[in-house]
Design a protein around this motif. Structure first.
Motif, mmCIF file in Angstrom:
data_model
loop_
_atom_site.group_PDB
_atom_site.id
_atom_site.type_symbol
_atom_site.label_atom_id
_atom_site.label_comp_id
_atom_site.label_asym_id
_atom_site.label_seq_id
_atom_site.Cartn_x
_atom_site.Cartn_y
_atom_site.Cartn_z
ATOM 1 N N THR A 131 4.960 10.138 1.059
ATOM 2 C CA THR A 131 5.873 9.033 1.061
ATOM 3 C C THR A 131 5.684 8.884 2.567
ATOM 4 O O THR A 131 6.001 7.091 2.484
ATOM 5 C CB THR A 131 7.635 10.474 2.221
ATOM 6 O OG1 THR A 131 7.756 10.824 0.471
ATOM 7 C CG2 THR A 131 8.803 8.892 1.655
ATOM 8 N N MET A 132 5.241 9.233 3.651
ATOM 9 C CA MET A 132 4.790 8.638 4.889
ATOM 10 C C MET A 132 3.623 7.706 5.075
ATOM 11 O O MET A 132 3.468 6.351 4.742
ATOM 12 C CB MET A 132 4.813 9.692 5.811
ATOM 13 C CG MET A 132 4.791 8.935 7.438
ATOM 14 S SD MET A 132 4.171 10.212 8.609
ATOM 15 C CE MET A 132 3.973 9.075 9.783
ATOM 16 N N TYR A 133 2.643 7.726 3.942
ATOM 17 C CA TYR A 133 0.736 7.347 3.286
ATOM 18 C C TYR A 133 1.957 5.908 2.704
ATOM 19 O O TYR A 133 1.728 4.929 2.907
ATOM 20 C CB TYR A 133 0.259 8.153 3.205
ATOM 21 C CG TYR A 133 -0.993 6.975 2.026
ATOM 22 C CD1 TYR A 133 -1.968 6.859 3.151
ATOM 23 C CD2 TYR A 133 -0.201 7.117 0.844
ATOM 24 C CE1 TYR A 133 -2.877 6.369 2.474
ATOM 25 C CE2 TYR A 133 -2.066 6.033 0.260
ATOM 26 C CZ TYR A 133 -2.524 5.740 0.988
ATOM 27 O OH TYR A 133 -3.917 5.553 1.086
ATOM 28 N N ASP A 134 2.770 6.306 2.066
ATOM 29 C CA ASP A 134 2.979 5.272 0.900
ATOM 30 C C ASP A 134 3.805 3.833 1.928
ATOM 31 O O ASP A 134 3.594 3.203 1.514
ATOM 32 C CB ASP A 134 4.920 5.447 -0.414
ATOM 33 C CG ASP A 134 3.664 6.359 -1.407
ATOM 34 O OD1 ASP A 134 2.604 6.529 -1.428
ATOM 35 O OD2 ASP A 134 4.358 7.452 -2.440
ATOM 36 N N ARG A 135 4.941 5.150 2.701
ATOM 37 C CA ARG A 135 5.642 3.635 3.112
ATOM 38 C C ARG A 135 4.306 2.975 4.235
ATOM 39 O O ARG A 135 4.718 1.884 4.369
ATOM 40 C CB ARG A 135 5.988 4.012 3.545
ATOM 41 C CG ARG A 135 7.034 2.901 4.644
ATOM 42 C CD ARG A 135 8.248 3.758 4.940
ATOM 43 N NE ARG A 135 9.469 4.832 4.187
ATOM 44 C CZ ARG A 135 10.629 4.786 4.341
ATOM 45 N NH1 ARG A 135 11.037 4.501 5.293
ATOM 46 N NH2 ARG A 135 11.441 5.807 3.312
ATOM 47 N N MET A 136 3.577 3.340 4.774
ATOM 48 C CA MET A 136 2.097 2.431 5.949
ATOM 49 C C MET A 136 1.526 1.843 4.859
ATOM 50 O O MET A 136 1.355 1.107 5.442
ATOM 51 C CB MET A 136 1.503 3.678 6.346
ATOM 52 C CG MET A 136 1.227 4.079 7.457
ATOM 53 S SD MET A 136 0.833 6.140 7.773
ATOM 54 C CE MET A 136 -0.115 5.321 8.726
ATOM 55 N N VAL A 137 1.295 1.844 3.706
ATOM 56 C CA VAL A 137 0.526 0.830 2.803
ATOM 57 C C VAL A 137 0.921 0.138 1.625
ATOM 58 O O VAL A 137 0.705 -1.034 2.290
ATOM 59 C CB VAL A 137 -0.384 2.211 1.918
ATOM 60 C CG1 VAL A 137 -1.265 1.016 0.616
ATOM 61 C CG2 VAL A 137 -1.532 2.933 2.503
ATOM 62 N N LYS A 138 2.230 0.538 1.522
ATOM 63 C CA LYS A 138 3.182 -0.916 0.878
ATOM 64 C C LYS A 138 4.266 -1.163 1.274
ATOM 65 O O LYS A 138 4.050 -2.697 1.023
ATOM 66 C CB LYS A 138 3.370 0.220 -0.161
ATOM 67 C CG LYS A 138 2.449 0.357 -0.990
ATOM 68 C CD LYS A 138 3.414 1.665 -2.740
ATOM 69 C CE LYS A 138 1.966 2.379 -2.844
ATOM 70 N NZ LYS A 138 2.641 3.064 -4.100
ATOM 71 N N VAL A 139 4.603 -0.184 2.573
ATOM 72 C CA VAL A 139 6.077 -1.642 3.156
ATOM 73 C C VAL A 139 5.818 -2.088 3.899
ATOM 74 O O VAL A 139 5.981 -3.162 5.097
ATOM 75 C CB VAL A 139 7.082 -0.713 3.161
ATOM 76 C CG1 VAL A 139 8.862 -1.534 3.565
ATOM 77 C CG2 VAL A 139 7.381 0.469 2.183
ATOM 78 N N GLY A 140 4.606 -1.703 4.737
ATOM 79 C CA GLY A 140 4.000 -1.829 6.781
ATOM 80 C C GLY A 140 4.651 -0.827 7.456
ATOM 81 O O GLY A 140 5.646 -0.601 6.886
ATOM 82 N N SER A 141 4.251 -0.277 8.307
ATOM 83 C CA SER A 141 5.214 0.184 8.902
ATOM 84 C C SER A 141 6.105 0.121 10.528
ATOM 85 O O SER A 141 6.280 -1.558 10.569
ATOM 86 C CB SER A 141 3.915 0.838 10.618
ATOM 87 O OG SER A 141 3.035 -0.260 10.881
ATOM 88 N N THR A 142 7.199 0.672 10.557
ATOM 89 C CA THR A 142 8.450 0.413 10.836
ATOM 90 C C THR A 142 8.187 1.336 12.029
ATOM 91 O O THR A 142 8.051 2.284 11.814
ATOM 92 C CB THR A 142 9.589 0.279 10.026
ATOM 93 O OG1 THR A 142 9.950 0.911 9.835
ATOM 94 C CG2 THR A 142 9.704 -0.933 9.024
#
Lengths: 283, 288
Positions: free
Chosen positions: A241-252
């Motif tokens: 989940t964390m990786y997906d968010r890092m790659v797709k959404v950009g990090s917050t």
């Protein structure tokens, strides 16, 4: 070895710089969880705990981020199952290799270590391929839909247990090797049954190793990415989940908050395993 | 009676071992070997041959990705050894008794932190809006923000970071066993610092060096997160190719072929390393 004072200082400075290199990314990952900004970067806009507790967008905190929480729940569930499986198999393997004699023992011992040197990605795809072969066979020949052989939590558990069993076997074997067999003989002479000896003498002696093997297996499972990536279905564990968010959404900074929780959690568990092992060393 | 019980317990202890090694390790590896040899010619129709392997060697992109992964992995292993050895020596031999345990524990901390968090930490530090770029900008050292991600140097720094602990830990445990009298004898016999290092310390530390290099190399060649996250879309890392074939393109035949090649390649390097140094897998990797 270096005797001249200035050489010794250079050496010390080198070691200090090395530790700075080790710690810098961890500090960076952790510190920005507390920055009151929408991005994990400078400038520092003041201290906040919003990235943990805030219930509203845009600063949706970790405790209210349902996808991350679900990922954490999946990871916890997978980690406990994997650790239980790996410790059970590892204990059995320890007795097998420390107590029993059988043909091809040294070859099989090497085979037990091999999972450690298979890259995680390959372990993942091989289990994916093998499970799909069985599932396809069952589907085509028997008309059965074996859903647990398709990517998902059961396959992740099997994939992680595949290499963690080697680690637990080695940890528990090392402790069993130190066991004084005369303790068992004494208990047997005093009339205890074999099962009773195992439960009251041998297993309690092994407990520290079993406990720390369990914690190591749980932590490695919780943090595993490579094997999991190949086997993940719709229920993604936290790392995915964390990786997906890092790659797709950009990090917050919510990802920094997750990092803080992960670092604290694994630090505490590692400490617990060190503490349990410690008194055993003097024994 | 006693023998029967012995047999029964042997059988009971053997069952989990066989299930584990057989179903989760050996058969799946045979499985990818099998898939790598087959070629799709229609729906559920396959022919067998080495075509997938031929395709791999005829396609320069795939070939070069493997070579690049191999080359960087060897470089990272060498760097980890060169950077890690002085630190391991300091912990094992120079630090005082009390700080030794603390330093060793500090070495282990990143071990417990997920690869993902560590790679994320590097991203926060190194990207265009990251900490280092911003600080340099404030200090007036640079005039425009610089992007330090997505290049080979960063990937190598990140990989060394990820694996160096696995180099230091076996080195420390080997060096700790070395008797200081050996060094004194070396100096007393007139050896220079370099001679003592080359003739006494390095041979003594050899098992640790081999173990560290093997683990480091395997971890680097098999790593996924660090090259992909720090190297970006064009990191050309071999495990990324495997992932793309399997998951993105759903071409399992090619993916399995790549997997077999990576496994063969890493096994070959490990085997060569063990042969050259006269060590065995049981004495290096498995030594707690």
């Amino acid at each position: 070895m270096p005797s001249a004072p200035h050489l010794r200082w250079i050496y010390r400075a080198y070691v200090a710089i090395f530790f700075l290199y080790l710690i810098a990314p961890l500090i960076a990952a952790g510190a920005f969880a507390f920055n009151d900004s929408l991005f994990p970067s400078l400038p520092w806009r003041g201290f906040t705990l919003d990235w943990f507790f805030s219930p509203t967008e845009p600063k949706l905190g970790l405790l209210h981020d349902s996808r991350l929480l679900r990922g954490m729940g999946n990871s916890l569930y997978i980690g406990l199952l994997v650790a239980a499986l790996a410790v059970a198999a590892g204990t059995s393997n320890a007795f097998l290799f420390e107590r029993k004699q059988f043909p091809f023992k040294s070859t099989l011992y090497i085979l037990m270590i091999v999972p450690l040197v298979i890259p995680g990605v390959i372990l993942g795809i091989s289990i994916l391929v093998f499970a799909s072969m069985i599932a396809n066979f069952a589907d085509r020949q028997l008309g059965l839909f074996v859903t647990w052989l398709r990517p998902g939590i059961p396959l992740i558990v099997l994939g992680q247990a595949a290499f963690l069993t080697t680690i637990t076997s080695l940890v528990i074997s090392a402790r069993l090797k130190k066991f004084d067999i005369s303790l068992e003989e004494a208990a047997l002479n005093l009339g205890a049954s074999k099962l009773r000896v195992l439960m009251t003498v041998t297993l309690p002696f092994l407990f520290p190793a079993i406990f720390s093997a369990f914690i190591v297996a749980f932590l490695v499972s919780f943090e595993n990415f490579n094997t999991t990536l190949m086997l993940v279905g719709s229920d993604a564990p936290l790392t995915i989940t964390m990786y997906d968010r890092m790659v797709k959404v950009g990090s917050t900074p919510v990802l920094n908050a997750v990092s803080v929780v992960l670092m604290l959690g694994s630090g505490l568990l590692a400490l617990a395993s060190v503490l349990v092992q410690r008194p055993s060393k003097s024994a | 009676m006693g023998r029967d019980a012995g047999r029964l317990s042997l059988f009971l202890l053997f069952t989990p071992f066989v299930l584990w090694i057989g179903l989760l390790i050996v058969l799946p590896q045979i499985g990818i070997g099998y898939v790598s040899l087959r070629e799709k010619i229609g729906i559920n129709e396959f022919s067998f041959g080495l075509k997938n392997y031929a395709d791999f060697f005829n396609e320069p992109i795939y070939r070069n990705t493997l070579l690049r992964t191999a080359w960087i992995s060897i470089l990272v292993t060498a760097l980890a050894l060169v950077i890690g050895f002085p630190v391991a020596y300091y912990i094992a031999k120079i630090a005082k008794e009390r700080s030794r345990a603390a330093l060793f524990l500090m070495c282990l901390i990143p071990l417990w932190v997920s690869d993902l968090v560590r790679a994320y930490g590097w991203i926060v530090l190194l990207r265009e809006t990251g900490v280092i770029s911003t600080v340099l900008l404030r200090l007036g050292i640079i005039s425009t923000p610089i992007e330090m991600l997505y290049n080979d140097v960063t990937v190598i720094i990140g990989l060394v970071y990820t694996v160096i602990l696995f180099m230091i830990v076996p080195l420390v445990s080997t060096l700790q066993g070395m008797d200081d009298a050996l060094l004194e004898a070396g100096y007393n016999l007139g050896g220079s610092r370099f001679t003592v290092f080359r003739r006494i310390i390095v041979p003594y530390a050899m098992p640790g060096i081999v173990a560290g290099c093997i683990i480091t190399f395997m971890l680097t060649a098999g790593s996924y997160l660090t090259p992909v996250l720090l190297g970006g879309k064009n990191s050309s890392w071999f495990t990324e190719q495997i992932y793309n074939q399997f998951i993105t393109r759903y071409n399992w035949e090619a993916g399995a072929t790549f997997g077999v090649l990576l496994l063969l390649f890493t096994s070959l390097v490990v085997w060569a390393g063990l042969m050259l140094t006269g060590q065995s897998l049981a004495t290096t990797v498995a030594k707690d």
